[in-house]
Structures are given as structure tokens and as C-alpha cells.
Design a protein around this motif. Sequence first.
Motif, PDB file in Angstrom:
ATOM      1  N   ILE A 178     -45.724 -18.770 -13.270  1.00  0.00           N
ATOM      2  CA  ILE A 178     -45.219 -19.875 -12.710  1.00  0.00           C
ATOM      3  C   ILE A 178     -44.447 -19.473 -11.293  1.00  0.00           C
ATOM      4  O   ILE A 178     -44.658 -20.034 -10.197  1.00  0.00           O
ATOM      5  N   ALA A 179     -43.686 -18.229 -11.459  1.00  0.00           N
ATOM      6  CA  ALA A 179     -43.002 -17.695 -10.097  1.00  0.00           C
ATOM      7  C   ALA A 179     -43.994 -17.347  -9.069  1.00  0.00           C
ATOM      8  O   ALA A 179     -43.540 -17.351  -7.791  1.00  0.00           O
ATOM      9  N   LYS A 180     -44.809 -16.606  -9.501  1.00  0.00           N
ATOM     10  CA  LYS A 180     -45.316 -15.742  -8.472  1.00  0.00           C
ATOM     11  C   LYS A 180     -46.942 -16.300  -7.862  1.00  0.00           C
ATOM     12  O   LYS A 180     -47.422 -15.813  -6.774  1.00  0.00           O
ATOM     13  N   PHE A 181     -47.281 -17.318  -8.658  1.00  0.00           N
ATOM     14  CA  PHE A 181     -48.757 -17.712  -8.240  1.00  0.00           C
ATOM     15  C   PHE A 181     -48.759 -19.380  -8.060  1.00  0.00           C
ATOM     16  O   PHE A 181     -47.761 -19.715  -8.647  1.00  0.00           O
ATOM     17  N   ASP A 182     -49.416 -19.792  -7.128  1.00  0.00           N
ATOM     18  CA  ASP A 182     -49.776 -21.174  -7.092  1.00  0.00           C
ATOM     19  C   ASP A 182     -50.812 -21.763  -7.633  1.00  0.00           C
ATOM     20  O   ASP A 182     -51.981 -21.149  -7.363  1.00  0.00           O
ATOM     21  N   ALA A 212     -43.440 -16.843 -17.120  1.00  0.00           N
ATOM     22  CA  ALA A 212     -42.355 -16.848 -15.851  1.00  0.00           C
ATOM     23  C   ALA A 212     -43.222 -16.482 -14.744  1.00  0.00           C
ATOM     24  O   ALA A 212     -43.154 -16.640 -13.570  1.00  0.00           O
ATOM     25  N   TRP A 213     -43.709 -15.138 -14.871  1.00  0.00           N
ATOM     26  CA  TRP A 213     -44.655 -14.524 -14.019  1.00  0.00           C
ATOM     27  C   TRP A 213     -45.643 -15.437 -13.375  1.00  0.00           C
ATOM     28  O   TRP A 213     -45.661 -15.550 -12.059  1.00  0.00           O
ATOM     29  N   PRO A 228     -36.291 -19.078 -12.832  1.00  0.00           N
ATOM     30  CA  PRO A 228     -35.667 -19.285 -11.397  1.00  0.00           C
ATOM     31  C   PRO A 228     -35.287 -17.859 -11.020  1.00  0.00           C
ATOM     32  O   PRO A 228     -35.100 -18.013  -9.662  1.00  0.00           O
ATOM     33  N   LEU A 229     -34.842 -17.010 -11.854  1.00  0.00           N
ATOM     34  CA  LEU A 229     -34.566 -15.715 -10.968  1.00  0.00           C
ATOM     35  C   LEU A 229     -35.869 -15.195 -10.562  1.00  0.00           C
ATOM     36  O   LEU A 229     -35.599 -14.541  -9.039  1.00  0.00           O
ATOM     37  N   MET A 230     -37.167 -15.087 -10.975  1.00  0.00           N
ATOM     38  CA  MET A 230     -38.073 -14.599 -10.383  1.00  0.00           C
ATOM     39  C   MET A 230     -38.591 -15.341  -9.075  1.00  0.00           C
ATOM     40  O   MET A 230     -38.943 -14.672  -7.978  1.00  0.00           O
TER      41      MET A 230
END
Lengths: 325, 297
Positions: B98-102, B95-96, B174-176
Motif C-alpha cells: 500500500i505504501a510503496k506501490f500505486d 503495508a509495503w 502511515p509510517l512507510m
Amino acid sequence: MSISIQHINKGFGQFSALRDINLQVPSGELVALLGPSGCGKTTLLRIIAGLESPDSGQVLFDGVDTTHRDVRERQVGFVFQHYALFRHMTVFENVAFGLRVRPKATRPSDAEIKKRVHELLSLVQLDWLADRYPPQLSGGQRQRIALARALAVEPKVLLLDEPFGALDAKVRKDLRRWLRRLHDELHVTSVFVTHDQEEALEVADTIVVMNHGQVEQVGTPQAVYDQPATSFVYEFLGNVNAFETPQGKGFVRPYEIVVSRSPSTDSIAGQLTYVHSVGSLVRLEIKRADNAQYVDVELGREVFNQSQFAQGEQVFITPNRIRVF
Amino acid sequence: MHATQSQQYAAKIASRRATSEPVWVRYGLITLTVAFLTLFLLVPLAAVFTEALRKGWSVYIAAIFEADALSAMWLTLIAAAIAVPLNLVFGVAAAWAIAKFDFKGKHFLITLIDLPFAVSPVIAGLIYVLMFGLQGWFGEWLIDHDIKVIFAVPGIVLATIFVTFPFVARELIPLMQAQGKEEEEAALVLGASGLKMLWHVTLPNVKWGLIYGVILTNARAMGEFGAVSVVSGHIRGLTNTMPLHVEILYNEYNYAAAFAVASLLTLLALVTLVLKTYVEWQAARSAVRNEEGVIAS
């Protein structure tokens, strides 16, 4: 600490955000990066902070190349546009964070941290909010806590991204003056990003006007306002009217136009379509007879009271200062 | 005076009518829902406990404390105790990322995480048999090194991990994403190391989502039947988990014992539901608190 930016380029995919940026920020100055959204000013700020790395070029702090130094080691304070306060921590813990996460060897004792945090909270005049959580604060309060948090690590450079962008007009004005005074007190080299020319003109020592990833002009507020280097700077820093002149497109500020009821040699005829008379200035909207374009005119209330123009009246305007670039 | 009051009342009713369905539609829908829930959920639930206690408490207790039943419980607990922490770490990491990096292939990764939801659990079990079974890809190598995966505890743990791994990641992504990465950046600028940032900023912000994901992971890990059934081999006292033990007892016409063990799984489901409701309530409460703060400003 002085900042020197040399030949910085940065792109995101096909989009070129910054093109060959060169900029010197002398130690202790308060500098505004001013420009429309998408001009690259925030990207430049993030590159100075180390949150973004340039494709090429260098960032020097006090003459030392810091381009590849980690964001944690740069000793910068960063105030985010939406403050980015830690929502599950009290105001006290937010401000203490930068001290608490230091390695054991350099971490101050609990008593010192407590003393330091309360000093900072007094500095931003919010000591009484120490036990609240960020969601319980107003926008202006959050902004000042974010600033206290950034100052807690004794940064060499303070960077602020649209510091007043999310606040309402009244609070924004107060905070603006307050930031100016705070800077005069602390003298930490500060760079802030804004799209609001009034804000930049009022607060900054130096204004860097940016457009399309390039620097258009650097100078004191007075210099960029009175001697704009390009038509973009002139248009961006205040309201303008465009006039066709034999030398090309000319620009005239609304207060540089004389309105009268009788024609003179180079006056232009028009109809007064709107009078807005609230405050010390009276704004007139005049529709030119020759090309049907609208011209904005600002008159002092004294001047307006003498002539008492009425809506719908036939008038003649004469620009007394035209700038051609 | 009375007239205006009754007029106001009439207006109130009219405005209520304007935004709601006729009475018979509302009560019809409610009746239908309740009837459906009763028939398909409540009656079976009651049946489990009735059947379990049909022959009395002593039989019930005996069935639960029987050696094979205890070993099945133990194995279920072990499988969950390994699968849940592993998927917790994996879920947070995924999740980290996926949510914080491209990065390229991000959408492919998200699809991959969902794979266990899309594929039948039996197929999931079969995949492991094909890989680690006697005739499988690594079969010979495993025999040479005297390692048993299929029809043994490692296979059961592997299958459990496979079927439960989307839960935590699915809750957190989704939360992150909604929270963005400004707070993390603020922590970095303030000098926090990656671990300190994770521990003091990222995890506290997704606390309730994380707990919710763990509860779901645990419920599924303990209740999984299909995938585990394929790799287990159903060796009594050795490779039987609780759901498999229930099946064996049932097939032996030992209904009271089967339902006794089943009642434990049912209790687990009820506890999960209570925990889930509590966590959702807490999460909603903290969301409302944030919301109020925003409005107050």
C-alpha cells in the motif's frame, strides 16, 4: 560509457511527460538536463537509471539496448534530490552498502571494503565523518556522502537529480565547482537535472533544454546562450524584455539596451522608476511612456557612474540587438 | 530596579494567562480525569488482585497450576504464537504494497484491512462456523477428510488471526507512506536484491512501529474473547483459552480461581503497557534525533 536515447515516450495517466525524446550523451561528458519543473527532465533521468520504464523507445548504453535491463544490473550511480541516505546507518555503512550487498562471489573482503570506503570518503573530503549518522550532517555534507555512496559501485554512468536544489546559495556555489573538478578527475559520463540555468551554464559541457516533455535545444552552454533555437530557450536562460517589432515579438537582454538622456531616431521614451545599484551591475527599471510596460536594463557600473541616472528621470532607451523567433 | 522586576513578573504571568485556561478549569479537568480513571480502571484492577488473593496464596497458586488452567494457558500461547508471526508477515506485506506501490483498488484494500475492527468479534467467529462448521460450506468436505476446524484448535487460531490482523499493517502504513520510497530506490540502484533491501533498509526504518504493532497484536491475540468463544465449544482442557477459562470458572461460582487466572491476563496487560510506553519513548527519541539533525543542517 555513452548513452543514446531513442524515441522515448512516457505518460502518467492522461499526462504526457515525455514526447519522442532523442538524445546522445558522448562518453565522459557532463550533461545538464535543464528546464522548468514539470518539463519531464527528472522522468527522463529516472528512465536512464531504470527506475522508470518508458512507454516506448529505447535507452542504449554503449550501443547496447538496456531499455529492459533491471536497475540493479545497469551499473549506474544515482544521487537523489533529497540524498536518500540510509538514516539508520553510519556514513561508513552508507558508502559501503553497494559493496556489501553484492553476491558472495563478487563481494570484496571486509578489508577491501574498508579501504575503498575510506578512499571515497577522502575523495569527498569527509573521512572524519565516517561514524556519524546522516541526520547529524549538514546538507552539503549529505550531498557529498550521497555522491561517495553512488561512486562506490564504480558506476559507468552517474545520474544526479537536482544535486544542489536543497542547499543554500553559498554551499551550492562551492559544491558546483567541486563537482566540476571531480568530474574532470573521474571522467565518468554524468547527467544531472536542474531548473537553475546559472548552474547548468557553469557546470555542464552540454546543456539539454527541455520544455513540456520535449527537447528544445541541445548544445554547449555558449551555444544555447548565444544562439538560442527557440524563444523558450532564450527566455529561460536569462532575463529578457519583450518588444513589439514589425516582424513579430522580439526579445532583448537587459544588457543589450542603451540608455540616454536625449532621444535618437528609434529610441523609446520612458521614466526611470527604480535604480538598484549593488554589485558590479546596476539594474534600472524603466516604465515605457507609450505602453506603460516595464523594461529591465543592466548597465556596467562604469557606464552608470558616467551618466548618474536618478530615479524619476525621463530617459530614452534603444535596444541594440533584437531577436525575433 | 525592584519595580522593573515586579513589572516583568506581572508581564510573565499575564502572558501565561493569555495562553491558558483559568485555574479552576484546569484543576477541574484534572480532577475529573483522575476520578474517572480511578473509578473505571484502577478500582477494577485492584479488585482483580484482591479477589484473586482473597483465599490466600495457596488457593491462588493451586488455581493457576490446575491442569485445565495450564492447558488454557498453553492453548492461548499456541494461538498467539501462530497468529502473531503470521500477522507480522501479512502486515509488513500489506503495508509495503500500500505504501510503496500505486495500483487500482488500493483504498478498497485499506478498507478491507480495517474490517476486523469494524465487525463484531462474535460475527467474526460466526463467519468461521458458517464456513467450516458441520452445516457450513466446507463442512462435508472437512468431515470426509477427517479435519476438525470448529470446536478445535485450528478454529481458535483462525479466529485469533482474523481479529488481530489490522494491527501491524495499521501501524506501518502511515509510517512507510511518510518515509517515501527514495531509500528503497537508492538500495536498488546500488544493486541490492529485494530481500536485502527489505532487511537492510525498509525494516530498520520502521523498526519501532513494527515492534509496537506486534505488541498490540500479541495483547489482543491473548485476550480475545468473543470470536474465540463462538468457535471454541468450551471443551475444558482442550479448546479453552485463558479468557474462556476465566468465564467458565466464574460461572461455576469459583471466584477465587476465576480471578486468579484473570490476574494473569491483567499482568499481561500491564506488561504490554510498560513495553508500549518504552517503545513509544524509543521511537520519539529517534524521531527527535532525526529532527535535531535536520535543524542543525
